[in-house]
Scaffold this motif. Structure first.
Motif, PDB file in Angstrom:
ATOM      1  N   ILE A  23      30.834  35.631  38.151  1.00  0.00           N
ATOM      2  CA  ILE A  23      32.247  35.211  38.080  1.00  0.00           C
ATOM      3  C   ILE A  23      32.503  34.145  37.017  1.00  0.00           C
ATOM      4  O   ILE A  23      33.663  33.853  36.713  1.00  0.00           O
ATOM      5  CB  ILE A  23      32.767  34.696  39.433  1.00  0.00           C
ATOM      6  N   GLY A  44      39.304  37.051  41.155  1.00  0.00           N
ATOM      7  CA  GLY A  44      39.227  38.485  40.981  1.00  0.00           C
ATOM      8  C   GLY A  44      40.246  39.059  40.013  1.00  0.00           C
ATOM      9  O   GLY A  44      40.311  40.277  39.819  1.00  0.00           O
ATOM     10  N   SER A  73      35.250  38.789  34.940  1.00  0.00           N
ATOM     11  CA  SER A  73      35.460  38.467  36.348  1.00  0.00           C
ATOM     12  C   SER A  73      35.811  36.988  36.460  1.00  0.00           C
ATOM     13  O   SER A  73      35.587  36.211  35.537  1.00  0.00           O
ATOM     14  CB  SER A  73      34.195  38.757  37.158  1.00  0.00           C
ATOM     15  N   ASN A  74      36.366  36.597  37.600  1.00  0.00           N
ATOM     16  CA  ASN A  74      36.604  35.181  37.867  1.00  0.00           C
ATOM     17  C   ASN A  74      36.667  34.948  39.361  1.00  0.00           C
ATOM     18  O   ASN A  74      36.497  35.880  40.160  1.00  0.00           O
ATOM     19  CB  ASN A  74      37.869  34.679  37.155  1.00  0.00           C
ATOM     20  N   GLU A  75      36.907  33.697  39.763  1.00  0.00           N
ATOM     21  CA  GLU A  75      36.888  33.343  41.184  1.00  0.00           C
ATOM     22  C   GLU A  75      37.917  34.141  41.993  1.00  0.00           C
ATOM     23  O   GLU A  75      37.666  34.556  43.117  1.00  0.00           O
ATOM     24  CB  GLU A  75      37.156  31.843  41.355  1.00  0.00           C
TER      25      GLU A  75
END
Length: 351
Positions: free
Chosen positions: A54, A270, A266-268
């Motif tokens: 992420i 979503g 991606s990231n925390e």
């Protein structure tokens, strides 16, 4: 007041970024004859839990379609054969360094210790320790930095408070909110006052700056400068408790889609939203530096605040543009990731 500024000579350095994380990264930056200071990647007192799934970044060319299987991280860097192609930007969903502030102070001591032995660069470059956390944690971070400076008079330490990372879902950038910004400035003021009486000379008191996010309208700039003006030092003849500002950090809420119209990163949360940097940010960064310099110069309290200009600088012309609009020193991150430490020679010589 001007004589007590943070001295960065030559006026070129890196900004807090993934390529200033390890001992090897930091030592290479310190050893370069083309850097006047070294900024350490933003750290926390207790470290940050980095997760490759992420916390990601990618190099890209604005306006070009990104392949569905495009590599991320270091694998996304353009090859050296493409180094003269159109400018490259970055998007990242990174958080902070997995190393703690104490670990970075240990790394700095190791590097400077080698200098004491006469085996390495004989210069005394400032180290700018980029930190973040709550106002109370920032006060504790300053105590650690000041204690380290007090124990070794050869250490030239400064602290940059990162109030601008757009990638922490639970903690939006405090520098967009006046109440939060004022709380941080109050903590900084209290910390500097505590240590001023303990340090050998006023010059040995670690300087403090704030890393600001990109601002896009007049009210935001006026809010920030108003807070800097209100945070006036209690010492006679001094201005704001803030010695420098670093602007600008990445532009949040930016999104890249691949050829399948899915988020590239991606990231925390979503969503794949992250911070935009590099060439695509350069015009906005120039505008931020120019606007801040104009507003800071209007009041004697803020006139002495230095500006470290950052955002899309990758060559000599870019650095000169930053200096022209009011930056006292110029920093880069994306270009450091793209070209390595040699980018500073490239910027200096116009190669």
């Amino acid at each position: 007041m001007a004589a007590n500024k943070l001295k960065i000579s030559p006026p070129l350095l890196n900004s807090a970024c993934p390529w200033a994380t390890t001992l090897e990264d930091i030592k290479a930056l310190y050893d370069s004859p083309y850097t006047g200071a070294v900024t350490i990647r933003t750290s926390l007192l207790e470290g940050f839990t980095h997760d490759d799934s992420i916390h990601q970044y990618i190099f890209f060319t604005p306006g070009k379609t990104i392949a569905g299987d495009a590599p991320k991280g270091e694998a996304s860097k353009p090859s050296s054969s493409n180094s003269s192609s159109e400018p490259v930007s970055t998007l990242n969903t990174l958080g902070y360094s997995p190393l703690t502030l104490s670990e970075y102070l240990g790394i700095i001591n190791e590097i400077v210790g080698q200098r004491h032995l006469g085996t390495d660069t004989p210069t005394k470059k400032p180290f700018i320790l980029s930190v973040t956390g709550t106002p109370d944690e920032i006060a504790m971070a300053y105590a650690l930095v000041a204690n380290a400076a007090e124990m070794d008079e050869d250490l030239r330490l400064a602290m940059e408070v990162n109030l601008s990372c757009p990638n922490i879902a639970s903690a939006p950038p405090p520098a967009y909110d006046k109440k939060q910004l004022d709380e941080y400035l109050e903590a900084i003021s209290d910390s500097k006052s505590t240590y001023r009486g303990r340090m050998a000379t006023p010059e040995s008191v670690p300087k403090v700056g704030v890393k600001l996010p990109p601002y896009t309208y007049t009210g935001q700039f006026e809010m920030a400068v108003g807070s800097l003006r209100e945070a006036k030092s209690s010492e006679p003849g001094e201005g704001s408790v803030i010695d420098f500002i670093t602007c600008t950090n990445t532009l949040g809420n930016s999104l890249l889609l691949n050829s399948s119209f899915d988020p590239v990163l991606s990231n925390e949360s979503g969503t794949g939203l992250g911070g935009l940097a590099g060439a695509a940010l350069h015009p906005l960064a120039l505008g931020n530096v120019a606007t801040f310099r104009k507003l800071l110069d209007r009041d004697p309290v803020t006139r002495g605040i230095m500006i470290i200009g950052v955002g899309g600088v990758e060559d000599k012309d870019g650095a000169e543009r930053m200096r022209k609009v009011g930056a006292d020193a110029v920093a880069c991150a994306s270009a450091l990731g793209r070209y390595g430490v040699g980018v500073f020679e490239r910027i200096t010589k116009g190669a």
